[in-house]
Design a protein around this motif. Structure first.
Motif, PDB file in Angstrom:
ATOM      1  N   LEU A 115       0.979  -1.373  -0.152  1.00  0.00           N
ATOM      2  CA  LEU A 115       0.088   0.086  -0.042  1.00  0.00           C
ATOM      3  C   LEU A 115       0.910   1.035  -0.014  1.00  0.00           C
ATOM      4  CD1 LEU A 115      -3.003   0.651   0.219  1.00  0.00           C
ATOM      5  CD2 LEU A 115      -2.962   0.586   2.165  1.00  0.00           C
ATOM      6  N   ASP A 116       2.123   1.270   0.861  1.00  0.00           N
ATOM      7  CA  ASP A 116       2.924   2.333   0.739  1.00  0.00           C
ATOM      8  C   ASP A 116       3.414   2.626  -0.749  1.00  0.00           C
ATOM      9  OD1 ASP A 116       2.396   2.578   3.207  1.00  0.00           O
ATOM     10  OD2 ASP A 116       4.231   1.504   4.082  1.00  0.00           O
ATOM     11  N   ILE A 117       3.664   1.497  -1.398  1.00  0.00           N
ATOM     12  CA  ILE A 117       4.397   1.510  -2.591  1.00  0.00           C
ATOM     13  C   ILE A 117       3.270   2.392  -3.471  1.00  0.00           C
ATOM     14  CG2 ILE A 117       5.269   0.305  -4.862  1.00  0.00           C
ATOM     15  CD1 ILE A 117       6.484  -1.467  -2.777  1.00  0.00           C
ATOM     16  N   ALA A 118       2.044   1.800  -3.557  1.00  0.00           N
ATOM     17  CA  ALA A 118       1.037   2.455  -4.133  1.00  0.00           C
ATOM     18  C   ALA A 118       0.887   4.004  -3.895  1.00  0.00           C
ATOM     19  CB  ALA A 118      -0.551   1.552  -4.044  1.00  0.00           C
ATOM     20  N   ILE A 119       0.877   4.487  -2.708  1.00  0.00           N
ATOM     21  CA  ILE A 119       0.898   5.688  -2.304  1.00  0.00           C
ATOM     22  C   ILE A 119       2.033   6.512  -3.072  1.00  0.00           C
ATOM     23  CG2 ILE A 119       1.038   7.579  -0.373  1.00  0.00           C
ATOM     24  CD1 ILE A 119      -0.379   5.220   1.345  1.00  0.00           C
ATOM     25  N   ASN A 120       3.257   6.034  -3.078  1.00  0.00           N
ATOM     26  CA  ASN A 120       4.377   6.843  -3.533  1.00  0.00           C
ATOM     27  C   ASN A 120       4.439   6.683  -5.109  1.00  0.00           C
ATOM     28  OD1 ASN A 120       5.201   7.496  -1.224  1.00  0.00           O
ATOM     29  ND2 ASN A 120       6.256   5.721  -0.723  1.00  0.00           N
ATOM     30  N   ASN A 121       3.534   5.892  -5.795  1.00  0.00           N
ATOM     31  CA  ASN A 121       3.700   5.722  -7.316  1.00  0.00           C
ATOM     32  C   ASN A 121       2.080   5.583  -7.884  1.00  0.00           C
ATOM     33  OD1 ASN A 121       6.431   4.388  -8.081  1.00  0.00           O
ATOM     34  ND2 ASN A 121       5.818   3.600  -6.064  1.00  0.00           N
ATOM     35  N   PRO A 122       1.496   6.950  -7.764  1.00  0.00           N
ATOM     36  CA  PRO A 122       0.200   7.140  -8.196  1.00  0.00           C
ATOM     37  C   PRO A 122       0.005   6.828  -9.640  1.00  0.00           C
ATOM     38  CG  PRO A 122       1.312   9.274  -7.766  1.00  0.00           C
ATOM     39  CD  PRO A 122       2.187   8.213  -7.399  1.00  0.00           C
ATOM     40  N   ASP A 123       0.936   6.590 -10.633  1.00  0.00           N
ATOM     41  CA  ASP A 123       0.800   6.601 -12.027  1.00  0.00           C
ATOM     42  C   ASP A 123       0.798   4.950 -12.325  1.00  0.00           C
ATOM     43  OD1 ASP A 123       0.545   9.134 -12.195  1.00  0.00           O
ATOM     44  OD2 ASP A 123       2.540   9.614 -12.809  1.00  0.00           O
ATOM     45  N   GLN A 124       1.123   4.204 -11.193  1.00  0.00           N
ATOM     46  CA  GLN A 124       1.275   2.691 -11.299  1.00  0.00           C
ATOM     47  C   GLN A 124       0.069   1.870 -10.765  1.00  0.00           C
ATOM     48  OE1 GLN A 124       4.116   1.531 -13.438  1.00  0.00           O
ATOM     49  NE2 GLN A 124       4.210   3.577 -13.760  1.00  0.00           N
ATOM     50  N   ILE A 125      -0.213   0.579 -11.242  1.00  0.00           N
ATOM     51  CA  ILE A 125      -1.124  -0.093 -10.399  1.00  0.00           C
ATOM     52  C   ILE A 125      -0.185  -1.105  -9.550  1.00  0.00           C
ATOM     53  CG2 ILE A 125      -2.989  -1.423 -10.487  1.00  0.00           C
ATOM     54  CD1 ILE A 125      -3.956  -0.342 -12.994  1.00  0.00           C
ATOM     55  N   ILE A 126      -0.304  -1.184  -8.444  1.00  0.00           N
ATOM     56  CA  ILE A 126       0.425  -2.080  -7.538  1.00  0.00           C
ATOM     57  C   ILE A 126      -0.281  -3.176  -7.382  1.00  0.00           C
ATOM     58  CG2 ILE A 126       1.597  -2.384  -5.486  1.00  0.00           C
ATOM     59  CD1 ILE A 126       2.474   0.033  -7.380  1.00  0.00           C
ATOM     60  N   VAL A 127       0.103  -4.529  -7.710  1.00  0.00           N
ATOM     61  CA  VAL A 127      -0.738  -5.819  -7.661  1.00  0.00           C
ATOM     62  C   VAL A 127      -0.030  -6.730  -6.521  1.00  0.00           C
ATOM     63  CG1 VAL A 127      -1.533  -7.684  -8.812  1.00  0.00           C
ATOM     64  CG2 VAL A 127      -1.541  -5.500  -9.945  1.00  0.00           C
ATOM     65  N   TYR A 128      -0.719  -7.073  -5.665  1.00  0.00           N
ATOM     66  CA  TYR A 128      -0.107  -8.029  -4.612  1.00  0.00           C
ATOM     67  C   TYR A 128      -0.719  -9.405  -4.647  1.00  0.00           C
ATOM     68  CZ  TYR A 128       1.079  -9.530  -0.086  1.00  0.00           C
ATOM     69  OH  TYR A 128       1.397 -10.437   1.186  1.00  0.00           O
ATOM     70  N   PRO A 129       0.012 -10.561  -5.087  1.00  0.00           N
ATOM     71  CA  PRO A 129      -0.498 -11.588  -5.270  1.00  0.00           C
ATOM     72  C   PRO A 129      -0.589 -12.357  -3.547  1.00  0.00           C
ATOM     73  CG  PRO A 129       1.121 -11.608  -6.614  1.00  0.00           C
ATOM     74  CD  PRO A 129       1.103 -10.340  -5.688  1.00  0.00           C
ATOM     75  N   ALA A 130      -1.946 -12.441  -3.252  1.00  0.00           N
ATOM     76  CA  ALA A 130      -1.949 -12.967  -1.787  1.00  0.00           C
ATOM     77  C   ALA A 130      -1.978 -14.424  -1.504  1.00  0.00           C
ATOM     78  CB  ALA A 130      -3.152 -12.425  -1.203  1.00  0.00           C
ATOM     79  N   VAL A 131      -0.735 -14.737  -1.197  1.00  0.00           N
ATOM     80  CA  VAL A 131      -0.838 -16.512  -1.514  1.00  0.00           C
ATOM     81  C   VAL A 131      -0.709 -17.176   0.020  1.00  0.00           C
ATOM     82  CG1 VAL A 131       0.326 -16.289  -3.636  1.00  0.00           C
ATOM     83  CG2 VAL A 131       1.773 -16.221  -1.679  1.00  0.00           C
ATOM     84  N   GLY A 132      -0.852 -16.717   1.000  1.00  0.00           N
ATOM     85  CA  GLY A 132      -0.729 -17.284   2.521  1.00  0.00           C
ATOM     86  C   GLY A 132      -1.995 -18.251   2.747  1.00  0.00           C
ATOM     87  N   PHE A 133      -2.055 -18.667   3.888  1.00  0.00           N
ATOM     88  CA  PHE A 133      -2.965 -19.522   4.704  1.00  0.00           C
ATOM     89  C   PHE A 133      -4.073 -18.381   5.281  1.00  0.00           C
ATOM     90  CE2 PHE A 133       0.029 -22.757   4.259  1.00  0.00           C
ATOM     91  CZ  PHE A 133      -0.688 -23.441   3.357  1.00  0.00           C
ATOM     92  N   GLU A 134      -4.927 -18.984   6.019  1.00  0.00           N
ATOM     93  CA  GLU A 134      -6.136 -18.087   6.766  1.00  0.00           C
ATOM     94  C   GLU A 134      -5.569 -17.022   7.676  1.00  0.00           C
ATOM     95  OE1 GLU A 134      -5.964 -21.425   6.871  1.00  0.00           O
ATOM     96  OE2 GLU A 134      -6.052 -22.114   8.861  1.00  0.00           O
ATOM     97  N   ALA A 135      -4.215 -17.652   8.399  1.00  0.00           N
ATOM     98  CA  ALA A 135      -3.681 -16.571   9.025  1.00  0.00           C
ATOM     99  C   ALA A 135      -3.235 -15.230   8.714  1.00  0.00           C
ATOM    100  CB  ALA A 135      -2.489 -17.367  10.007  1.00  0.00           C
ATOM    101  N   THR A 136      -3.116 -15.209   7.329  1.00  0.00           N
ATOM    102  CA  THR A 136      -2.617 -13.868   6.672  1.00  0.00           C
ATOM    103  C   THR A 136      -3.895 -13.249   6.110  1.00  0.00           C
ATOM    104  OG1 THR A 136      -2.610 -14.910   4.282  1.00  0.00           O
ATOM    105  CG2 THR A 136      -0.600 -15.134   5.502  1.00  0.00           C
ATOM    106  N   ALA A 137      -4.973 -13.574   6.187  1.00  0.00           N
ATOM    107  CA  ALA A 137      -6.155 -12.987   5.782  1.00  0.00           C
ATOM    108  C   ALA A 137      -6.490 -11.804   6.645  1.00  0.00           C
ATOM    109  CB  ALA A 137      -7.207 -13.897   5.574  1.00  0.00           C
TER     110      ALA A 137
END
Ligand code: SF4
Length: 361
Positions: A115-137
Motif C-alpha cells: 500500500l505504501d508503494i501504491a501511495i508513492n507511485n500514483p501512476d502505477q497499479i500495484i498488484v499484490y498476489p496474496a498467497v498465504g493461509f487463513e492466518a494472513t487473511a
C-alpha cells in the motif's frame, strides 16, 4: 538451560511413547525447524512425524501462477510479492522469468508495504498476489479496507489465500490416513480458526496442539499430544505464547468477513477442495486484480512429475521421491516443495544433503 529442558522433554517422550503414534506436522516452518534440530533421528522409534500441506507457496497451482504472470505483464503494473513466490513455475513462466523479460516485479515483506508503494507511485497499479493461509487473511483484509478508506485506487490483490481446515478435513476423511494428531503452529492463532481445529479433533478423534517454533516448544507440543492420545482425549491444546485478546480475535474475524468469502479452490498436488480458498466480495471488486484485469485464476495443474502432493498429504517423505537429491536439488528444483524455503523437500535437502548444518543441542 533451553538445551537441558529439550533433553528432559525428549527423555519424557522416550518414556511415554509405548506404541506406534503418527503425527502430522501441518506447518512448513515447523517442518523446517524439525529438520534443523535433526529431531526425527532423536525421537522414539514409534513416534512418526509426517509432513502436511502447510506451505502456501508449495500448494499454489500452475494456473494461479499463470494469472500472476499475465497480470504482471500488463502495462503500468508493479507486482509486489514475497521472495519465495518468484521462482514458482506456472505452465510456462514464473514471476522471476517475466521480470527478466521486463515486467516490474518487486519483493516486499507485508501487504502494508504494498500500500505504501501504491501511495508513492500514483501512476502505477500495484498488484499484490496474496498467497498465504487463513492466518494472513486479517492483514490483507485490513490493507484492502485501509485502501478503500483512504480512497487509494491504484492498489489491488490477487486473492489466492488458502484455508487449511477444509483441506485437512478432506485428507483426514481418507480411512487409510491413520493420523493420531496434528501439530499446528502459532500462525493459526492469529485468526479464530481454533474452533475449526477443535471440530477436526472431535470429528476424527485426534489430539491437536498449537506450539511455537523453538525446539522446546515443539517437544512440549509433542509430549502434550502423546499424553492426550494415551488418555483418549480429542481436543485442541494451545501452548502458544502468542495470545490474542478476544477483541483482537473479533476484529480479525469481522475484517475477514467484510472482505472475503470462501469458495472451492484448487491446491497443487491435492486437487479442488470445497470452500478452501478466499475470494474478494463484489463490493470491493476495485481491489480484486482478477476482476480489474479480467483474468481468471485457472485450475490448470503443472505437468511435472513431482511427488509434492504425496508428501504434503503425509503419504511419504522427500527421500521417498525418486528425484530427491538427484534430478531435484536446491540449485535445480523440480517442484515447489524444493523451491520454497518452507518446502519440506528444501528442508530435507538443506539439513541432510546440502550442508548438514543441523543445530547442536
Ligand atoms: S524432491 Fe523435488 S520432485 Fe520430488 S517431491 Fe520434492 S520437489 Fe517434487
Amino acid at each position: 538451560m533451553k538445551e537441558a529442558l529439550a533433553q528432559e522433554l525428549l527423555r519424557e517422550l522416550q518414556h511415554i511413547v509405548d506404541r506406534p503414534i503418527r503425527i502430522m506436522v501441518v506447518c512448513g516452518t515447523h517442518n523446517r525447524a524439525i529438520m534443523r534440530y535433526d529431531l526425527r533421528r532423536k525421537l522414539p522409534e514409534n513416534l512418526d512425524l509426517v509432513a502436511g500441506p502447510g506451505c502456501s507457496v508449495c500448494v499454489m497451482p500452475a494456473g494461479h501462477i499463470d494469472a500472476f504472470v499475465r497480470i504482471a505483464m500488463q502495462p503500468d503494473v508493479i507486482t509486489v510479492t514475497c521472495d519465495d513466490l518468484l521462482q514458482v513455475p506456472g505452465t510456462r513462466d514464473s514471476l522471476a522469468s517475466v521480470q527478466k523479460k521486463g515486467a516490474r516485479v518487486e519483493v516486499i515483506s507485508s501487504p502494508q508495504e504494498a500500500l505504501d508503494i501504491a501511495i508513492n507511485n500514483p501512476d502505477q497499479i500495484i498488484v499484490y498476489p496474496a498467497v498465504g493461509f487463513e492466518a494472513t487473511a486479517p492483514g490483507i483484509a485490513e490493507t484492502i479496507l485501509d485502501a478503500a478508506c483512504q480512497g487509494i485506487d491504484n492498489f489491488c490483490v490477487i486473492p489466492s489465500i488458502r484455508l487449511l481446515p477444509p483441506t485437512l478435513d478432506t485428507l483426514l476423511a481418507d480411512p487409510d490416513w491413520d493420523i493420531d494428531g496434528l501439530l499446528c503452529s502459532d500462525h493459526i492463532n492469529s485468526l479464530s480458526d481454533t474452533e475449526a481445529y477443535t471440530s477436526l479433533a472431535r470429528k476424527y478423534n485426534l489430539s491437536c496442539c498449537i506450539a511455537g517454533f523453538e525446539l522446546e516448544d515443539i517437544l512440549r507440543g509433542l509430549v502434550n499430544m502423546v499424553k492426550q492420545i494415551k488418555k483418549g482425549v480429542s481436543q485442541l491444546e494451545n501452548l502458544s505464547s502468542v495470545i490474542y485478546s478476544s477483541e483482537e480475535y473479533s476484529m480479525a474475524k469481522r475484517m475477514v468477513a467484510e472482505v472475503f468469502f470462501a469458495v472451492d479452490t484448487i491446491w497443487r498436488g491435492l486437487g479442488i477442495i470445497e470452500e478452501s480458498g478466499f475470494v474478494i466480495r463484489d463490493e470491493l471488486s476495485l481491489y480484486d486484480a482478477t476482476k480489474r484485469f479480467n483474468i481468471r485464476l485457472s485450475d490448470e495443474q503443472s505437468q511435472c512429475q513431482c511427488f509434492c502432493g504425496m508428501i504434503m498429504s503425509g503419504r511419504g517423505l522427500p527421500p521417498d521421491c525418486p528425484d530427491f537429491g538427484k534430478g531435484c536439488t536446491r540449485k535445480h528444483p523440480i517442484g515447489p516443495c524444493m523451491l520454497s524455503s518452507d518446502g519440506i523437500c528444501a528442508s530435507y535437502f538443506k539439513y541432510t544433503l546440502e550442508d548438514g548444518t543441523t543445530a547442536r543441542w
